[in-house]
Design a protein around this motif. Structure first.
Motif, PDB file in Angstrom:
ATOM      1  N   LYS A 112      -0.014   1.542 -10.502  1.00 42.29           N
ATOM      2  CA  LYS A 112       1.065   1.987  -9.556  1.00 42.29           C
ATOM      3  C   LYS A 112       1.671   2.955  -9.586  1.00 42.29           C
ATOM      4  O   LYS A 112       2.114   3.840  -8.758  1.00 42.29           O
TER       5      LYS A 112
ATOM      6  N   LEU B 296     -10.683   4.504   0.074  1.00 47.39           N
ATOM      7  CA  LEU B 296      -9.507   3.613   0.028  1.00 47.39           C
ATOM      8  C   LEU B 296      -8.084   4.468  -0.410  1.00 47.39           C
ATOM      9  O   LEU B 296      -7.350   3.887   0.229  1.00 47.39           O
TER      10      LEU B 296
ATOM     11  N   SER C 187      -9.483  -2.926  -5.692  1.00 45.53           N
ATOM     12  CA  SER C 187      -8.466  -3.684  -5.643  1.00 45.53           C
ATOM     13  C   SER C 187      -6.949  -3.425  -5.476  1.00 45.53           C
ATOM     14  O   SER C 187      -6.186  -4.129  -4.756  1.00 45.53           O
ATOM     15  N   GLY C 188      -6.824  -2.231  -5.067  1.00 50.90           N
ATOM     16  CA  GLY C 188      -5.379  -1.624  -4.700  1.00 50.90           C
ATOM     17  C   GLY C 188      -4.431  -1.277  -5.609  1.00 50.90           C
ATOM     18  O   GLY C 188      -3.233  -0.856  -5.139  1.00 50.90           O
ATOM     19  N   SER C 189      -4.886  -1.496  -6.945  1.00 51.04           N
ATOM     20  CA  SER C 189      -3.710  -1.538  -7.968  1.00 51.04           C
ATOM     21  C   SER C 189      -3.630   0.129  -8.365  1.00 51.04           C
ATOM     22  O   SER C 189      -2.498   0.494  -9.164  1.00 51.04           O
TER      23      SER C 189
ATOM     24  N   ASN D 120      -3.329   2.524  -5.818  1.00 49.68           N
ATOM     25  CA  ASN D 120      -3.510   3.032  -4.477  1.00 49.68           C
ATOM     26  C   ASN D 120      -2.330   4.293  -4.263  1.00 49.68           C
ATOM     27  O   ASN D 120      -2.244   4.678  -3.000  1.00 49.68           O
TER      28      ASN D 120
ATOM     29  N   CYS E 143     -14.189   4.743  -3.391  1.00 45.76           N
ATOM     30  CA  CYS E 143     -12.844   5.017  -3.885  1.00 45.76           C
ATOM     31  C   CYS E 143     -11.997   6.073  -2.870  1.00 45.76           C
ATOM     32  O   CYS E 143     -10.707   5.707  -2.839  1.00 45.76           O
TER      33      CYS E 143
END
Length: 579
Positions: A132, A183, A156-158, A160, A180
């Motif tokens: 993050k 997202l 997985s959104g970690s 983002n 990728c």
């Protein structure tokens, strides 16, 4: 009078006391409260982990464990952390939960740029802790574990909040790239798919198309694709209108169609930098230039070997008021030369930098007559060179009403295959000489050009030349003596002020004194001359000459005493000259 112990007795007593305390500690008889207060606070770590009890049972009691990061001032901690590499910081995350909290939550800025390679592939699992905080992420020579782990973490959104994502010398699939960037739309502004190593013999890359990338992530402002070869899957997507793209370097190893190039120019009105590796079909450079957006400052395009395509300049030109600042193109025939002249004249008042890939027939003198910018880079038309040689000319651009002090300086760089030096060097010097009225050459530097002593008379025809720099010169003593003889010739004008030679293994003590006979020479620099000794330096110092300064670099057999002596002689001679 009290009895005083000798230093030997004091040392013996202290040693005996420590040995006694150690034996008591081993038998469990030493009371912890009998220790001094300063040591007592260090016995037990205030950041003790739950596993420490098990460790103590197996390895004995823990003593003096200090968390120095918790006790040092914040400024000192920041200085220590700033000296650690990303690999070392990732290792520090496993020291303790307190260190992990300190590095991840309280020092977020250290994770803004992260590069993972095959040496720290085990750290990919820690991306969920620091993801993050990462803004710029690069995969460099990454193994399959890192590639898969990175894609999983992004999906997985970690991670983002990424602003820049790069695959450098790392394999990838077009499908993973699209997943990728899809997202990451909203935060991602920079994407790079590059190979910085020679990978001509690897299989082609699976590269997504430019429309696919921009449709998946419209927020991209910078795209750089530089691959030796690729297989791009065709699709019916179009680049979205009003794209925010400002920087595009597209050299995928596959030719771009003219329609695709026109779509880029129409859909990207904010382009400032455009580099297209190869167009699938000829197009006039001037016609391509007129279709570029008004914001464009840098243009590189390989427009093909002829100019028969039906693009024309027309009357509705998109030419910017400010014009191009940098241009890079090929010029290998008469049609290319005419187009290059046209574009140069279009942007003559703004062009500052020009790069031209050329052949033997290129008219450098003609280009210098119309190009007024300070930077010219020339590349002979060999893609993969075995031995690269470079000539750099430092110039003064003379305009009407200006003198040498107020006129701007410029640099002309020419790179070529070393085996072609016998025809390339005369061509380069002749071009400079023909343009001597507009550009005064004050310095010439030769890198890896080998022995060129027979070109010296031609060099000395440049009326404003004051400095010669030879790096990678010939190793034979005859070659070194040859350049000195040419410079000492009675026909040569005494205007050379600075001479650099190095590394020269053939330069001996017998040759060194001959530098004193170069008329007008003020500064002499010799580098890597391992055969020079004090004898040659003393001989040079004792000859009357115009020399004012001698610099010796990596001349290992010359002592400081000899250097001091010649400096004193030169300084004394200089003072006498100006008295």
């Amino acid at each position: 009078m009290p009895f005083l112990k000798t230093p030997e007795e004091i040392t013996s007593t202290s040693t005996t006391d420590r040995m006694s305390q150690d034996r008591q500690h081993e038998n469990g008889q030493l009371n912890i409260h009998t220790l001094p207060a300063r040591e007592e606070e260090f016995v037990k770590d205030e950041y003790e982990d739950e596993d420490e009890d098990d460790f103590e049972n197996e390895c004995g009691p823990l003593r003096k464990r200090v968390d120095f990061l918790a006790r040092l001032p914040y400024e000192v901690v920041d200085m220590i952390i700033s000296e650690l590499s990303i690999n070392e910081l990732l290792v520090c995350l496993d020291v303790s939960p307190k260190w992990q909290e300190l590095l991840v939550e309280k020092r977020q800025h250290i994770w803004r740029e992260v590069t993972l390679d095959h040496e720290n592939y085990q750290s990919v699992s820690q991306l969920n802790l620091i993801g993050k905080h990462i803004r710029k992420y690069c995969l460099y020579f990454a193994c399959q574990e890192i590639l898969d782990g990175t894609v999983d973490q992004i999906l997985s959104g970690s991670m983002n909040k990424l602003e820049s994502l790069a695959w450098d010398c790392s394999d990838f699939s077009g499908r993973d790239v699209i997943k990728c960037v899809t997202l990451l739309q909203g935060s991602l502004t920079n994407l790079e798919l590059v190979t910085t190593q020679d990978t001509r013999y690897l299989l082609p890359f699976d590269c997504p198309s430019l429309p696919s990338i921009l449709n998946a992530c419209p927020t991209l402002e910078r795209i750089k694709v530089s691959l030796h070869s690729s297989e791009i899957q065709s699709n019916h997507l179009k680049i979205p209108r009003g794209s925010k793209l400002k920087y595009l370097h597209w050299n995928s190893g596959e030719s771009m169609t003219l329609q695709e190039a026109e779509d880029i120019l129409d859909a990207c009105p904010s382009l400032v930098y455009l580099n297209i590796g190869c167009l699938d079909g000829p197009v006039p450079l001037s016609a391509f230039r007129t279709k570029c957006p008004t914001s464009l400052s840098y243009l590189h395009v390989d427009t093909g070997k002829s100019s028969s395509y039906g693009w024309s300049c027309g009357t509705d030109s998109n030419l910017s008021v400010n014009g191009l600042q940098s241009l890079s193109t090929c010029c290998i025939n008469n049609e290319d030369w005419e187009e290059l002249q046209t574009v140069t004249l279009m942007d003559q008042s703004t062009l500052q930098d020009m790069t031209v890939c050329h052949n033997d027939s290129f008219d450098l003198g003609g280009l210098l007559n119309i190009f007024k910018g300070p930077q010219v880079s020339l590349r002979y038309t060999h893609i993969y060179w075995r031995q690269r040689a470079v000539i750099i000319a430092t110039t003064k651009n003379i305009s009407p009403g200006e003198n040498d002090e107020t006129s701007p300086s410029g640099v002309i760089t020419s790179a070529f295959e070393r085996c072609h030096k016998d025809r390339h060097i005369p061509w380069f010097i002749n071009s400079l000489e023909s343009n001597a009225h507009a550009r005064k050459v004050s310095k010439l530097s030769f890198y890896n050009c080998g022995t060129i002593d027979w070109h010296i008379p031609q060099l000395l025809q440049l009326p404003s030349l004051q400095e010669l720099y030879f790096d990678g010169y010939g190793k034979e003593i005859g070659a070194v003596a040859g350049i000195i003889d040419k410079l000492c010739s009675p026909s040569s004008t005494p205007r050379l002020r600075h001479l650099y030679l190095g590394p020269v293994q053939g330069l001996t003590d017998k040759v060194v004194p001959r530098f004193a006979h170069i008329r007008g020479l003020k500064h002499l620099t010799l580098s890597g001359c391992s055969e020079i000794t004090d004898e040659g330096i003393y001989s040079l110092a004792n000859i009357d000459s115009d020399l004012e300064e001698l610099s010796l670099l990596n001349c290992l057999n010359v002592t400081p005493q000899a250097i001091k002596y010649i400096n004193q002689q030169l300084e004394r001679r200089k003072q006498q000259m100006y008295m």
